[in-house]
Motif scaffolding. Structure first.
Motif, mmCIF file in Angstrom:
data_model
loop_
_atom_site.group_PDB
_atom_site.id
_atom_site.type_symbol
_atom_site.label_atom_id
_atom_site.label_comp_id
_atom_site.label_asym_id
_atom_site.label_seq_id
_atom_site.Cartn_x
_atom_site.Cartn_y
_atom_site.Cartn_z
ATOM 1 N N VAL A 90 33.704 35.693 30.624
ATOM 2 C CA VAL A 90 32.313 35.586 31.058
ATOM 3 C C VAL A 90 31.398 35.184 29.906
ATOM 4 O O VAL A 90 30.332 34.610 30.122
ATOM 5 C CB VAL A 90 31.827 36.898 31.711
ATOM 6 N N ALA A 91 31.814 35.484 28.661
ATOM 7 C CA ALA A 91 30.995 35.091 27.508
ATOM 8 C C ALA A 91 31.118 33.606 27.217
ATOM 9 O O ALA A 91 30.178 32.989 26.701
ATOM 10 C CB ALA A 91 31.403 35.895 26.279
ATOM 11 N N ALA A 92 32.271 33.026 27.549
ATOM 12 C CA ALA A 92 32.530 31.640 27.190
ATOM 13 C C ALA A 92 32.095 30.649 28.262
ATOM 14 O O ALA A 92 32.025 29.446 28.003
ATOM 15 C CB ALA A 92 34.015 31.454 26.894
ATOM 16 N N ALA A 93 31.815 31.105 29.454
ATOM 17 C CA ALA A 93 31.492 30.196 30.551
ATOM 18 C C ALA A 93 30.482 30.845 31.486
ATOM 19 O O ALA A 93 30.279 32.053 31.464
ATOM 20 C CB ALA A 93 32.765 29.833 31.326
ATOM 21 N N GLU A 94 29.875 30.028 32.315
ATOM 22 C CA GLU A 94 28.905 30.520 33.301
ATOM 23 C C GLU A 94 29.686 31.041 34.507
ATOM 24 O O GLU A 94 29.834 30.352 35.524
ATOM 25 C CB GLU A 94 27.952 29.398 33.710
ATOM 26 N N VAL A 95 30.228 32.243 34.380
ATOM 27 C CA VAL A 95 31.074 32.821 35.419
ATOM 28 C C VAL A 95 30.323 33.960 36.099
ATOM 29 O O VAL A 95 29.807 34.859 35.433
ATOM 30 C CB VAL A 95 32.397 33.340 34.825
ATOM 31 N N SER A 96 30.276 33.924 37.418
ATOM 32 C CA SER A 96 29.725 35.034 38.194
ATOM 33 C C SER A 96 30.858 36.021 38.459
ATOM 34 O O SER A 96 31.973 35.614 38.798
ATOM 35 C CB SER A 96 29.145 34.523 39.512
ATOM 36 N N LEU A 97 30.562 37.304 38.313
ATOM 37 C CA LEU A 97 31.596 38.335 38.430
ATOM 38 C C LEU A 97 31.131 39.406 39.403
ATOM 39 O O LEU A 97 30.063 39.993 39.235
ATOM 40 C CB LEU A 97 31.842 38.941 37.046
ATOM 41 N N LEU A 98 31.935 39.642 40.437
ATOM 42 C CA LEU A 98 31.669 40.711 41.400
ATOM 43 C C LEU A 98 32.914 41.581 41.439
ATOM 44 O O LEU A 98 33.997 41.113 41.800
ATOM 45 C CB LEU A 98 31.382 40.125 42.786
ATOM 46 N N PHE A 99 32.774 42.841 41.018
ATOM 47 C CA PHE A 99 33.968 43.678 40.919
ATOM 48 C C PHE A 99 33.668 45.110 41.328
ATOM 49 O O PHE A 99 32.548 45.595 41.215
ATOM 50 C CB PHE A 99 34.537 43.640 39.492
ATOM 51 N N SER A 100 34.725 45.773 41.826
ATOM 52 C CA SER A 100 34.621 47.190 42.140
ATOM 53 C C SER A 100 35.345 47.975 41.063
ATOM 54 O O SER A 100 36.335 47.507 40.490
ATOM 55 C CB SER A 100 35.241 47.485 43.512
ATOM 56 N N SER A 101 34.853 49.169 40.776
ATOM 57 C CA SER A 101 35.497 49.994 39.754
ATOM 58 C C SER A 101 35.079 51.447 39.904
ATOM 59 O O SER A 101 33.922 51.741 40.219
ATOM 60 C CB SER A 101 35.120 49.492 38.353
ATOM 61 N N HIS A 102 36.044 52.351 39.664
ATOM 62 C CA HIS A 102 35.735 53.770 39.539
ATOM 63 C C HIS A 102 35.516 54.154 38.084
ATOM 64 O O HIS A 102 35.116 55.282 37.785
ATOM 65 C CB HIS A 102 36.898 54.610 40.105
ATOM 66 N N ASN A 103 35.785 53.236 37.178
ATOM 67 C CA ASN A 103 35.667 53.483 35.742
ATOM 68 C C ASN A 103 34.238 53.157 35.310
ATOM 69 O O ASN A 103 33.889 51.987 35.101
ATOM 70 C CB ASN A 103 36.689 52.622 34.993
#
Length: 233
Positions: A171-184
């Protein structure tokens, strides 16, 4: 910034169970959005709706035409093939010539540290290696909208750190959208720019990551406050 994803009053019903209940969500390109909440809150359902794997019962889902999506599941399905061909086939199926697909696949496997395992069966890899392989395929496919369902929940601490490191680099190197689930929640703090708290299929909090973890939520978002205290989920 342009919108990567829009959900407008989306509901999903399985028989008598309402998995999503009137969810409205606008996600801008380049955002890193974490979905948190107890098991059964609707996180996985929302991810599958966003990726087009589930049909909604009502409402509207819109994904940007320029979004090139890839989804990495909690336990990625490994084909009965080699590590190299697992990536190559994904490229070939989207129209990349076979020889060029090999070159791109090797570059992606190098990036995730699996270049010395190209002839191994994908199904014999450890859990952390399988997650890295799934990320390598998404990388090779040049995805700019990545969806992840609890990507490190079943991994040991070392494998978790490695997967997180790769995601942060990406995500730092490119224009990436991130949608994620996490319990952490530590992972959410490290990777997300925004947090959405779900309960019983409804969005009960949608805040920038700093505000979610540092602002008093007792009065404005009581359910999220209890979740952060460990009293829900």
């Amino acid at each position: 910034m342009s919108a990567a994803l829009t959900l407008q009053d989306v509901s999903v019903q399985f028989d008598k169970h309402l998995a999503l209940d009137g969810v409205t969500l606008h996600m801008q390109a380049g955002e890193r959005v974490a979905l948190v909440g107890a098991n059964g809150s609707g996180k996985s359902t929302l991810l599958r709706v966003a990726h087009g794997l589930l049909r909604v019962s009502s409402g509207r889902v819109s994904v940007a035409s320029e979004a090139h999506q890839a989804m990495v599941f909690q336990r990625p399905h490994m084909l009965r093939t080699s590590v190299l061909r697992f990536v190559v086939w994904g490229l070939w199926l989207q129209g990349t010539p076979w020889r060029e697909a090999h070159v791109c696949a090797m570059q992606a496997l190098e990036r995730v540290g699996l270049h010395d395992m190209v002839e191994r069966s994908a199904r014999t890899l450890s859990g952390g290696q399988q997650q890295r392989l799934a990320l390598a395929r998404a990388w090779a496919l040049q995805a700019n909208f990545v969806l992840l369902d609890e990507p490190t929940s079943s991994l040991d601490p070392h494998a978790k750190r490695e997967v997180e490191r790769l995601l942060a680099q990406w995500v730092a190197a490119a224009e990436v959208s991130l949608l994620f689930s996490s319990h952490n929640l530590g992972q959410v703090k490290r990777l997300a720019t925004r947090v959405i708290y779900l309960e019983a299929g409804r969005v009960l909090a949608d805040l920038p990551v700093y505000e979610f973890f540092n602002r008093p939520l007792g009065e404005s978002h009581p359910e999220a406050h209890l979740f952060l205290k460990g009293e829900l989920g």
